[in-house]
Motif scaffolding. Structure first.
Motif, short mmCIF file in Angstrom:
data_model
loop_
_atom_site.label_atom_id
_atom_site.label_comp_id
_atom_site.label_asym_id
_atom_site.label_seq_id
_atom_site.Cartn_x
_atom_site.Cartn_y
_atom_site.Cartn_z
N VAL A 166 0.81 -1.23 0.00
CA VAL A 166 0.00 0.00 0.00
C VAL A 166 0.85 1.28 0.00
N TRP A 168 1.24 5.74 0.79
CA TRP A 168 1.33 6.54 2.00
C TRP A 168 0.27 7.61 2.14
N LYS A 192 2.77 -4.93 3.32
CA LYS A 192 3.99 -4.12 3.19
C LYS A 192 3.53 -2.66 3.10
N GLU A 195 7.18 2.89 2.82
CA GLU A 195 8.31 3.23 3.70
C GLU A 195 8.12 4.61 4.33
N PHE A 243 -2.23 -4.49 -4.74
CA PHE A 243 -1.37 -3.32 -4.69
C PHE A 243 -2.18 -2.05 -4.87
N THR A 244 -1.87 -1.04 -4.08
CA THR A 244 -2.33 0.32 -4.37
C THR A 244 -1.10 1.20 -4.43
N GLY A 245 -0.99 1.98 -5.48
CA GLY A 245 0.18 2.85 -5.63
C GLY A 245 0.26 3.36 -7.05
N SER A 246 1.47 3.69 -7.47
CA SER A 246 1.63 4.31 -8.79
C SER A 246 1.43 3.28 -9.90
N TYR A 256 6.05 -9.27 -11.95
CA TYR A 256 6.43 -10.20 -10.87
C TYR A 256 5.61 -11.48 -10.97
N CYS A 269 -4.31 2.02 -9.08
CA CYS A 269 -3.15 2.86 -9.42
C CYS A 269 -3.50 4.34 -9.54
N GLY A 270 -2.74 5.05 -10.33
CA GLY A 270 -2.82 6.52 -10.34
C GLY A 270 -4.00 7.06 -11.13
N CYS A 303 -5.45 9.68 -5.03
CA CYS A 303 -5.50 9.03 -6.35
C CYS A 303 -6.65 9.61 -7.16
N GLU A 402 0.59 12.47 -13.41
CA GLU A 402 0.03 12.58 -12.07
C GLU A 402 1.04 13.33 -11.18
N PHE A 404 0.23 14.43 -7.92
CA PHE A 404 -0.02 13.92 -6.58
C PHE A 404 0.28 14.95 -5.50
N PHE A 468 -14.81 0.68 -5.85
CA PHE A 468 -13.87 1.77 -6.14
C PHE A 468 -12.69 1.20 -6.94
P1 NAD Z 1 4.41 3.82 -5.10
O1 NAD Z 1 3.93 3.05 -6.27
O2 NAD Z 1 5.73 4.46 -5.16
O3 NAD Z 1 4.44 2.88 -3.79
C1 NAD Z 1 3.33 2.13 -3.39
C2 NAD Z 1 3.83 0.92 -2.65
O4 NAD Z 1 4.61 0.11 -3.53
C3 NAD Z 1 4.74 1.25 -1.45
O5 NAD Z 1 4.50 0.34 -0.40
C4 NAD Z 1 6.12 1.03 -2.02
O6 NAD Z 1 7.08 0.70 -1.06
C5 NAD Z 1 5.89 -0.13 -2.97
N1 NAD Z 1 6.89 -0.22 -4.04
C6 NAD Z 1 7.62 0.80 -4.56
N2 NAD Z 1 8.48 0.32 -5.49
C7 NAD Z 1 8.26 -1.02 -5.56
C8 NAD Z 1 8.85 -2.07 -6.32
N3 NAD Z 1 9.84 -1.85 -7.20
N4 NAD Z 1 8.37 -3.33 -6.13
C9 NAD Z 1 7.39 -3.59 -5.25
N5 NAD Z 1 6.83 -2.64 -4.48
C10 NAD Z 1 7.25 -1.37 -4.63
O7 NAD Z 1 3.24 4.84 -4.79
P2 NAD Z 1 3.22 5.96 -3.63
O8 NAD Z 1 4.12 7.06 -4.05
O9 NAD Z 1 3.42 5.33 -2.30
O10 NAD Z 1 1.69 6.42 -3.70
C11 NAD Z 1 1.23 7.29 -4.63
C12 NAD Z 1 0.53 6.56 -5.76
O11 NAD Z 1 -0.52 5.73 -5.25
C13 NAD Z 1 -0.16 7.51 -6.71
O12 NAD Z 1 0.11 7.12 -8.03
C14 NAD Z 1 -1.63 7.33 -6.39
O13 NAD Z 1 -2.50 7.65 -7.44
C15 NAD Z 1 -1.69 5.90 -6.03
N6 NAD Z 1 -2.91 5.59 -5.25
C16 NAD Z 1 -3.93 4.93 -5.86
C17 NAD Z 1 -5.09 4.65 -5.16
C18 NAD Z 1 -6.25 3.94 -5.81
O14 NAD Z 1 -7.08 3.39 -5.09
N7 NAD Z 1 -6.33 3.89 -7.13
C19 NAD Z 1 -5.21 5.04 -3.83
C20 NAD Z 1 -4.15 5.72 -3.24
C21 NAD Z 1 -2.99 5.99 -3.96
#
Ligand code: NAD
Length: 499
Positions: A166, A168, A192, A195, A243-246, A256, A269-270, A303, A402, A404, A468
């Motif tokens: 997830v 931050w 996880k 960080e 996963f939620t993130g970029s 993977y 994602c974003g 996001c 994005e 952010f 969502f």
């Molecule tokens: P990020 O992708 O950098 O990190 C997200 C998670 O992935 C963290 O736990 C990070 O440690 C981990 N990660 C980073 N590199 C990795 C790798 N090489 N392998 C495996 N895991 C890895 O995203 P962020 O900067 O923490 O959060 C911002 C992003 O999250 C934005 O793009 C935002 O739009 C997105 N987001 C999406 C939603 C949604 O529901 N669609 C919700 C919240 C945030």
């Protein structure tokens, strides 16, 4: 009590916090095997608030095998549903009972205003846990309409060991959206956290254990994405990674899976979400206020941030005037002051990235009408003003990438058709909004918008009952609602031959 007295009280409470900084594996806190730790820096003032266990591949192995053991001996998935429900309800209650502590941890860890942590993050996390707890003994299987000499049942089974990775921006809510349905379905989980924000996930795992969740069912491995996150994504004994993130890292999870055991992948994602305001909207003030909230709430670290405002030319000036006025109500301030409406960005690196986009926007010829600067520099923290660019074309980087952070790009269009074309001209498809008094226009535009979540005359309406997630490169799969249970379960068809 004065505002500054209240602020002092929150500061004292923050200083008195007992912060969990070890990994949580097999029901207990533990150091990383190699003893490494990383600094957890508060963006409020740049201070190190904890030194957190930095988990490596070996720690991920430990956590996955604890989860595997818990799954295989059925200590959780084998419990009667009513019993699992009771444990998850107790967990939800405990989150509510520890609301102030969790809110403080969230605020000092990632910088959002304490009033938001208290009124949004903690209640939403508790509500999510409670909602899925209540679903545990209310979801039924099916009997297929086969011939009389066979019985075919269609049932759902937990996947097994589930990894949750997830970001931050809403650390607790994002964690709850995933662990609540995953645990309700009977899985064992390894989380996880980002960080930048590991603190609430660690405390949540402890509260879950105290509520009666058996050892090994919920584990937390703090650490860096390219190490601990990657190890989970590639692990041969993880059945699903959510996963939620970029978008960039989301794509890595697809790799993977292909490089390892074809584990199921879920991605949130974003986004680069468009809010459309049309001349058929009579209440421009409400629309402008919602537009400001959609990009400046949570420091723009959302996001679903409505980061592109698409306005019909005939009402452009009226909207801009109101928009700038509403933007000025978001003033970066001390997140521990109860009246603060805008807190700190998550860290130094992200702050620099956001400011770089301000420079990029200027360089691309967009007109900065408000904001654009770093403020409260003396605090040692990470604060950026709400910033609005006008005269943006949808081809500019500030309209496509994005950011952010609290940076809005305003794009002017001739009519609803052009507005829809601009809104849909994006790699992303998370959210979109349209404002109009004409129900026909609302209906036609919402149907044409390519986004997983579409708002008409509102923005960021939210309820755990509603799915969502995004279209296109905003993700695969949905969080929230009963649909989320599909992600964390396998569908099984069982045939019984009858005489
Ligand atoms: P990020 O992708 O950098 O990190 C997200 C998670 O992935 C963290 O736990 C990070 O440690 C981990 N990660 C980073 N590199 C990795 C790798 N090489 N392998 C495996 N895991 C890895 O995203 P962020 O900067 O923490 O959060 C911002 C992003 O999250 C934005 O793009 C935002 O739009 C997105 N987001 C999406 C939603 C949604 O529901 N669609 C919700 C919240 C945030």
């Amino acid at each position: 009590m004065t505002v500054s007295q209240e602020q002092d009280i929150w500061r004292q409470r923050a200083e008195a916090l007992c912060i969990r900084s070890q990994a949580f594996i097999g029901g207990r806190f533990t150091d990383a095997l190699d003893g490494r730790r990383f600094d957890c820096v508060s963006p409020i003032d740049g201070r190190v608030v904890a030194r957190v266990a930095e988990c490596s591949d070996a720690d991920v192995d430990r956590a996955v095998s604890a989860a595997r053991q818990a799954f295989d001996d059925r200590r959780w998935c084998g419990l009667a549903p009513a019993r699992r429900k009771a444990v998850l309800l107790a967990f939800a209650q405990s989150v509510e009972d520890h609301a102030e502590e969790l809110a403080l941890l969230e605020t000092i860890d990632m910088g959002k205003p304490i009033s938001d942590s208290l009124s949004v993050d903690v209640p939403a996390a508790a509500r999510c846990l409670r909602w899925y707890a209540e679903a545990v003994d209310k979801v039924y299987g099916e009997v297929a309409p086969t011939a009389d000499n066979v019985l075919a049942t269609i049932t759902r089974e937990p996947l097994g060991v589930v990894a949750v990775v997830v970001p931050w921006n809403f650390p607790m809510i994002m964690t709850a959206w995933k662990i609540a349905p995953a645990l309700a379905a009977g899985n064992s989980v390894v989380v996880k956290p980002a960080e930048q924000s590991p603190l609430t996930a660690l405390r949540l795992a402890e509260l879950a254990a105290e509520a009666g969740l058996p050892d090994g069912v919920l584990n937390v491995v703090p650490g860096f994405g390219p190490v601990a996150g990657r190890a989970l994504g590639l692990h041969g004994d993880v059945n699903g990674a959510f996963f939620t993130g970029s978008t960039e890292v989301g794509k890595l999870f697809l790799q993977y899976s292909g490089q390892s055991n074809m584990k199921r992948i879920g991605l949130e994602c974003g986004g680069k979400s468009a809010q459309i305001i049309l001349e058929s909207c009579s209440d421009l003030d409400t629309a402008a206020q919602a537009a400001a909230g959609a990009i400046f709430f949570n420091q723009g670290e959302m996001c679903t941030a409505g980061s592109r405002l698409v306005v019909q030319r005939s009402i452009h000036d009226k909207v801009m005037e109101r928009l700038v006025a509403h933007a000025s109500t978001y003033r970066p301030g001390d997140p521990l002051a109860p009246k603060t409406t805008m807190g700190a960005l998550v860290d130094e690196q992200h702050t620099r990235r956001v400011l770089e986009y301000v420079d990029i926007g200027r360089g691309e010829g967009a007109r900065l009408v408000t904001g654009g600067a770093r403020v409260r520099v003396d605090s040692g923290g990470c604060y950026v003003e709400p910033s609005i660019f006008d005269g943006v074309s949808n081809a500019m980087r500030i309209a496509r990438e994005e950011i952010f952070g609290p940076v809005l790009s305003v794009i002017t269009v001739a009519d609803a058709d052009e507005a829809v074309a601009v809104a849909n001209d994006s790699d992303y498809g998370l959210a979109a909004a349209v404002w109009s008094d004409d129900v026909n226009v609302l209906h036609q535009v919402t149907r044409r918008l390519k986004a997983g979540v579409v708002y008409a005359n509102c923005y960021d309406a939210d309820d755990i009952t509603v799915p969502f997630g995004g279209f296109k490169q905003s993700g695969i799969g949905r969080d929230k609602s009963l649909h989320a249970l599909e992600k964390y379960t396998e569908l099984k068809s069982t045939w019984l031959r009858l005489r």
